[in-house]
Design an enzyme around this catalytic site. Structure first.
Site, PDB file in Angstrom:
ATOM      1  N   CYS A  44       7.205   1.559  -5.961  1.00  0.00           N
ATOM      2  CA  CYS A  44       7.442   0.814  -4.727  1.00  0.00           C
ATOM      3  C   CYS A  44       8.810   0.168  -4.849  1.00  0.00           C
ATOM      4  O   CYS A  44       9.140  -0.363  -5.914  1.00  0.00           O
ATOM      5  CB  CYS A  44       6.360  -0.250  -4.553  1.00  0.00           C
ATOM      6  SG  CYS A  44       6.582  -1.267  -3.075  1.00  0.00           S
ATOM      7  N   LEU A  45       9.596   0.227  -3.791  1.00  0.00           N
ATOM      8  CA  LEU A  45      10.935  -0.363  -3.848  1.00  0.00           C
ATOM      9  C   LEU A  45      10.888  -1.871  -4.059  1.00  0.00           C
ATOM     10  O   LEU A  45      11.878  -2.466  -4.475  1.00  0.00           O
ATOM     11  CB  LEU A  45      11.710  -0.019  -2.566  1.00  0.00           C
ATOM     12  CG  LEU A  45      12.073   1.464  -2.414  1.00  0.00           C
ATOM     13  CD1 LEU A  45      12.639   1.741  -1.027  1.00  0.00           C
ATOM     14  CD2 LEU A  45      13.048   1.912  -3.495  1.00  0.00           C
ATOM     15  N   HIS A  96       1.449  -2.149   3.041  1.00  0.00           N
ATOM     16  CA  HIS A  96       2.552  -3.113   3.200  1.00  0.00           C
ATOM     17  C   HIS A  96       2.414  -3.903   4.508  1.00  0.00           C
ATOM     18  O   HIS A  96       2.685  -5.104   4.538  1.00  0.00           O
ATOM     19  CB  HIS A  96       3.904  -2.391   3.248  1.00  0.00           C
ATOM     20  CG  HIS A  96       4.510  -2.163   1.899  1.00  0.00           C
ATOM     21  ND1 HIS A  96       4.860  -3.195   1.054  1.00  0.00           N
ATOM     22  CD2 HIS A  96       4.851  -1.023   1.249  1.00  0.00           C
ATOM     23  CE1 HIS A  96       5.389  -2.694  -0.064  1.00  0.00           C
ATOM     24  NE2 HIS A  96       5.390  -1.378   0.033  1.00  0.00           N
ATOM     25  N   HIS A  98       0.049   3.755   1.388  1.00  0.00           N
ATOM     26  CA  HIS A  98       0.890   2.753   0.720  1.00  0.00           C
ATOM     27  C   HIS A  98       1.653   1.922   1.761  1.00  0.00           C
ATOM     28  O   HIS A  98       1.712   0.692   1.680  1.00  0.00           O
ATOM     29  CB  HIS A  98       1.859   3.476  -0.238  1.00  0.00           C
ATOM     30  CG  HIS A  98       2.824   2.596  -0.960  1.00  0.00           C
ATOM     31  ND1 HIS A  98       2.806   2.423  -2.334  1.00  0.00           N
ATOM     32  CD2 HIS A  98       3.854   1.818  -0.509  1.00  0.00           C
ATOM     33  CE1 HIS A  98       3.777   1.590  -2.677  1.00  0.00           C
ATOM     34  NE2 HIS A  98       4.444   1.209  -1.594  1.00  0.00           N
ATOM     35  N   GLU A  99       2.226   2.624   2.748  1.00  0.00           N
ATOM     36  CA  GLU A  99       3.019   1.932   3.779  1.00  0.00           C
ATOM     37  C   GLU A  99       2.141   1.038   4.663  1.00  0.00           C
ATOM     38  O   GLU A  99       2.524  -0.092   4.982  1.00  0.00           O
ATOM     39  CB  GLU A  99       3.768   2.959   4.637  1.00  0.00           C
ATOM     40  CG  GLU A  99       4.860   3.722   3.879  1.00  0.00           C
ATOM     41  CD  GLU A  99       5.828   2.791   3.176  1.00  0.00           C
ATOM     42  OE1 GLU A  99       6.330   1.841   3.812  1.00  0.00           O
ATOM     43  OE2 GLU A  99       6.068   2.985   1.969  1.00  0.00           O
ATOM     44  N   GLY A 132       9.544   5.778   1.073  1.00  0.00           N
ATOM     45  CA  GLY A 132       8.995   4.994   2.171  1.00  0.00           C
ATOM     46  C   GLY A 132       9.533   3.578   2.121  1.00  0.00           C
ATOM     47  O   GLY A 132       9.870   3.067   1.053  1.00  0.00           O
ATOM     48  N   GLN A 156       9.438  -5.238   3.869  1.00  0.00           N
ATOM     49  CA  GLN A 156      10.270  -5.129   2.667  1.00  0.00           C
ATOM     50  C   GLN A 156      11.738  -5.443   2.934  1.00  0.00           C
ATOM     51  O   GLN A 156      12.505  -5.641   1.994  1.00  0.00           O
ATOM     52  CB  GLN A 156      10.171  -3.716   2.072  1.00  0.00           C
ATOM     53  CG  GLN A 156       8.807  -3.405   1.474  1.00  0.00           C
ATOM     54  CD  GLN A 156       8.774  -2.012   0.897  1.00  0.00           C
ATOM     55  OE1 GLN A 156       8.606  -1.052   1.624  1.00  0.00           O
ATOM     56  NE2 GLN A 156       8.954  -1.887  -0.409  1.00  0.00           N
TER      57      GLN A 156
HETATM   58 NI    NI Z   1       6.081   0.010  -1.341  1.00  0.00          NI
END
Ligand code: NI
Length: 174
Positions: free
Chosen positions: A97-98, A143, A139-140, A50, A55
């Site tokens: 998470c990226l 963000h 999670h998204e 994701g 991000q």
């Molecule tokens: Ni993330």
């Protein structure tokens, strides 16, 4: 000059990750292009399932998800102005998470959600979702509200994470 196809991913510590993202007003060419770039960027990471617009430095209510990591086109989910209308159940599982490269932490999430979102054609969709996809969507959406996995863990674990990130920053690895 060739146009850039992979976007830089902002890591924890960058202020854009803490903002509440703005609503997408209309899905124009610019948004369509951003979605393409986000999908390409997510797939290029090999591990990410994701990626939310904040991000990549765009504070917009937009996120892409692909649990197949590029192996099945049908698995691609685009969230535009998503909202969780109802949720129930709860379990704990490790999440990465990226924006926190190399770190995973246990996060509690609802097991069932009732999601409202817009698709790339601007059509409103309401759908019940469970399991891992429900976790990733939560999670998204976090963000898009400026909430990160570090905000979802115990204060003790948060301290440990901060220490580890500080160490990585010092070594120029963050
Ligand atoms: Ni993330």
């Amino acid at each position: 000059m060739e146009e850039k196809k992979i976007l830089d991913i902002y890591k924890y510590g960058d202020d854009v990750l803490k903002l509440k993202a703005a609503e997408v007003k209309n899905i124009d060419k610019k948004i369509a292009r951003l979605i393409d770039l986000m999908v390409g960027t997510m797939h290029s990471t090999r591990t990410g399932v994701g990626l939310a617009a904040p991000q990549v430095g765009e504070s917009l209510q937009l996120s892409v998800i692909d649990l197949s990591q590029g192996h099945d086109e049908k698995e691609l989910v685009v969230l535009i102005n998503p909202e969780i209308l109802e949720e129930e159940g709860g379990d704990m599982d490790d999440e990465g998470c990226l924006s926190f490269p190399g770190l995973t932490v246990p996060v509690r999430r609802s097991t069932h959600i009732f999601l409202k979102t817009m698709d790339i054609n601007g059509k409103e969709i309401k759908q019940e979702i469970e399991g891992y996809l429900a976790r990733v969507i939560q999670h998204e959406i976090d963000h898009l509200n400026g909430v990160l996995i570090i905000d979802r863990v115990s204060s003790l674990r948060r301290q440990i994470m901060k220490k580890e990130i500080k160490r990585l920053q010092k070594n120029g690895e963050w």
